[in-house]
Design an enzyme around this catalytic site. Structure first.
Site, short mmCIF file in Angstrom:
data_model
loop_
_atom_site.label_atom_id
_atom_site.label_comp_id
_atom_site.label_asym_id
_atom_site.label_seq_id
_atom_site.Cartn_x
_atom_site.Cartn_y
_atom_site.Cartn_z
N CYS A 80 35.24 40.91 40.05
CA CYS A 80 35.64 39.74 40.86
C CYS A 80 34.72 39.57 42.07
O CYS A 80 33.54 39.29 41.89
CB CYS A 80 37.12 39.84 41.25
SG CYS A 80 37.77 38.27 41.88
N HIS A 213 39.61 40.19 35.83
CA HIS A 213 40.19 41.47 36.26
C HIS A 213 40.55 42.31 35.05
O HIS A 213 41.65 42.16 34.50
CB HIS A 213 41.43 41.22 37.12
CG HIS A 213 41.10 40.68 38.46
ND1 HIS A 213 40.80 41.49 39.54
CD2 HIS A 213 40.97 39.41 38.90
CE1 HIS A 213 40.51 40.75 40.59
NE2 HIS A 213 40.61 39.48 40.24
N GLU A 215 41.48 45.29 34.94
CA GLU A 215 42.64 46.14 35.24
C GLU A 215 43.96 45.40 35.07
O GLU A 215 45.01 46.01 35.08
CB GLU A 215 42.51 46.69 36.66
CG GLU A 215 42.78 45.71 37.80
CD GLU A 215 41.62 44.78 38.15
OE1 GLU A 215 40.64 44.73 37.37
OE2 GLU A 215 41.71 44.09 39.18
#
Lengths: 233, 252
Positions: A80, A213, A215
């Protein structure tokens, strides 16, 4: 040891938790210590928030050189803002980035619409398809490469190792209002559409960086993180 | 293209997921961590936890729940309820929330929205609005779990919050909540058309057509529902297949 760079911005815990999940035997350290970053075997450079604040916080912790050094020398994953900060300049706050990669960071235009005339919101928030460059299809043929202007890539597949096990056009989770525009198109590893194609992944030698993202991107995101923990560029 | 999101909502009190009808008469729906894992496995696009605990003594429970969920569920988590200061935002993010939702306190102290967005970024600041219709095409903001009128116009308030740095609006119709007759589509349309940031439609889902209508007729960027998922009437994959058949882009 995998170091997650902590410069006081964003939700580092998500990145840490996801790395622990995919690499339970690895040592994962969230750190703002330049020496720890220098000693790490791999470095993750995450980020959320506004670019000017991120640059200021990075410098206030004297982490600029450690991050640049890591990005040039060992497996390095930007996420990001951690992707955007690698470039020369951002329209967000009109600030300089780290300048490791040539190019700029620009905002999505106001008043975007999709093909049906529906308004597209900014931030670009949610799950969007990631078109990998040079993706090898299961049937031995090759996918269209957006980066090559839609020409069919034939011959050797040079799909990046971080895409291993991830389907072409798999959806990843995004939340951002700005996107990177590399000067060197050969850095581009994937694009997404909103509604025009924008660059969502770049790579250069030991460096890989993504706008989405991983994650927070469920199975596809965890696969990418696992690929990173095993990547030997 | 970007997919429209389906967001199961977990109202949590005293460590349990509950579901009310028009903000009262609660029904137990189970353990929040188990429910979160189930929705994650089903392919939910995000999860929203609303801490509806009345007593501040129980505030610690939500942190433990979020910590447990965040270590096992790798999709975005939004947490709301009881946020009073920037420090509360930080604590929820540290516990594993990706976004923090503010409602009453945004009205009491709008500067909190600006301060939290400036500190942590707009991407993690959701402003929740409880809306009640007061005249044709006019809705008023209510706070304190729907008990207190504010005199604020919903559309004007939503634009104000966007201006202060909110990254997303969670819009709940108090008139429709728990009624299972569908979203307030006029309200949803009025707010989403006025904003540049995404809007989550909430309150009133009773069947899958309601979810599709929220996107196609209401113009919502995401749809939130609780009881149709909690009590097993529909699964998230059923909802997504239904929406896809209606031409809506979803993550399957």
């Amino acid at each position: 040891m995998i170091a997650v760079v902590d410069y006081g911005m964003g939700n580092l815990r998500s990145v840490e938790q996801a790395l622990r999940h995919v690499a339970p035997d690895a040592s994962i350290v969230v750190t703002d210590d330049a020496k720890v970053i220098a000693n790490a075997s791999r470095v993750v450079f995450p980020g959320q928030g506004a670019m000017p604040d991120c640059m200021r916080e990075l410098d206030s912790r004297n982490l600029r050189e450690a991050v640049l050094q890591a990005a040039r020398s060992k497996p390095f994953l930007g996420i990001c803002i951690g992707l955007q900060m690698l470039f020369e300049h951002s329209e967000e706050g009109d600030v300089a980035g780290l300048g490791l990669l040539a190019g700029r960071v620009s905002r999505f235009a106001h008043g975007l619409q999709d093909a049906q005339g529906n308004r597209l919101k900014v931030p670009h928030m949610g799950w969007n398809q990631v078109h990998q460059k040079n993706h090898r299809l299961g049937d031995g043929s090759f996918a269209l490469s957006p980066a090559s202007g839609g020409k069919l890539d034939r011959g050797m597949s040079n799909s990046h190792a971080l895409w291993n096990g991830i389907a072409q056009d798999a959806r990843f989770y995004y939340v951002h209002s700005y996107f990177v525009q590399p000067d060197d198109a050969s850095l581009i590893q994937a694009t997404s559409d909103y509604p025009q194609p924008f660059v969502c992944a770049v790579a250069q030698e030991n460096l890989f960086a993504v706008q989405f993202h991983p994650e927070k991107s469920h199975a596809a995101g965890l696969q990418l993180l696992q690929n990173f923990t095993q990547w030997n560029p | 293209m970007l997919a429209k999101r389906i967001i199961p909502c977990l109202d949590v009190t005293a460590g349990r997921v509950v579901k009310g009808v028009s903000f009262v008469s609660l029904r137990d729906a189970g353990d929040p961590v188990e429910i979160a894992k189930r929705y994650d496995a089903q392919g939910a696009d995000e999860l929203t936890f609303l801490d509806i605990t009345a007593s501040s003594d129980d505030r610690g429970i939500i942190f433990r729940i979020i910590e447990q969920v965040a270590s096992q569920v790798f999709i975005p988590l939004t947490v709301g309820g009881g946020v009073r200061e920037v420090n509360d935002v930080r604590n929820l993010l540290n516990a594993g929330a990706d976004k923090v939702s503010m409602n009453t306190q945004a009205v009491v102290n709008p500067q909190l929205v600006a301060d939290a967005a400036a500190r942590y970024g707009s991407q993690c600041i959701v402003v929740a609005i409880d809306a009640k219709q007061v005249a044709p095409n006019r809705w008023e903001v209510f706070t304190h779990g729907g008990r207190k009128a504010t005199g604020l116009d919903v559309v004007a308030w939503a634009k104000n919050m966007q201006g202060l740095g909110a990254g997303e609006i969670l819009l709940t119709s108090m008139d429709c909540d728990g009624q299972k007759k569908g979203f307030d589509l006029a309200l949803t349309r009025a707010v989403t058309d006025a904003l540049e940031i995404p809007v989550i439609a909430s309150g009133g889902v009773g069947n899958l057509q309601h979810l599709a209508d929220g996107v196609k007729l209401g113009g919502a960027d995401a749809v939130l529902a609780a009881s149709i998922f909690h009590f097993g009437e529909y699964t998230v994959p059923q909802a997504k297949r239904f929406m896809a058949e209606q031409g809506i882009e979803v993550r399957l």
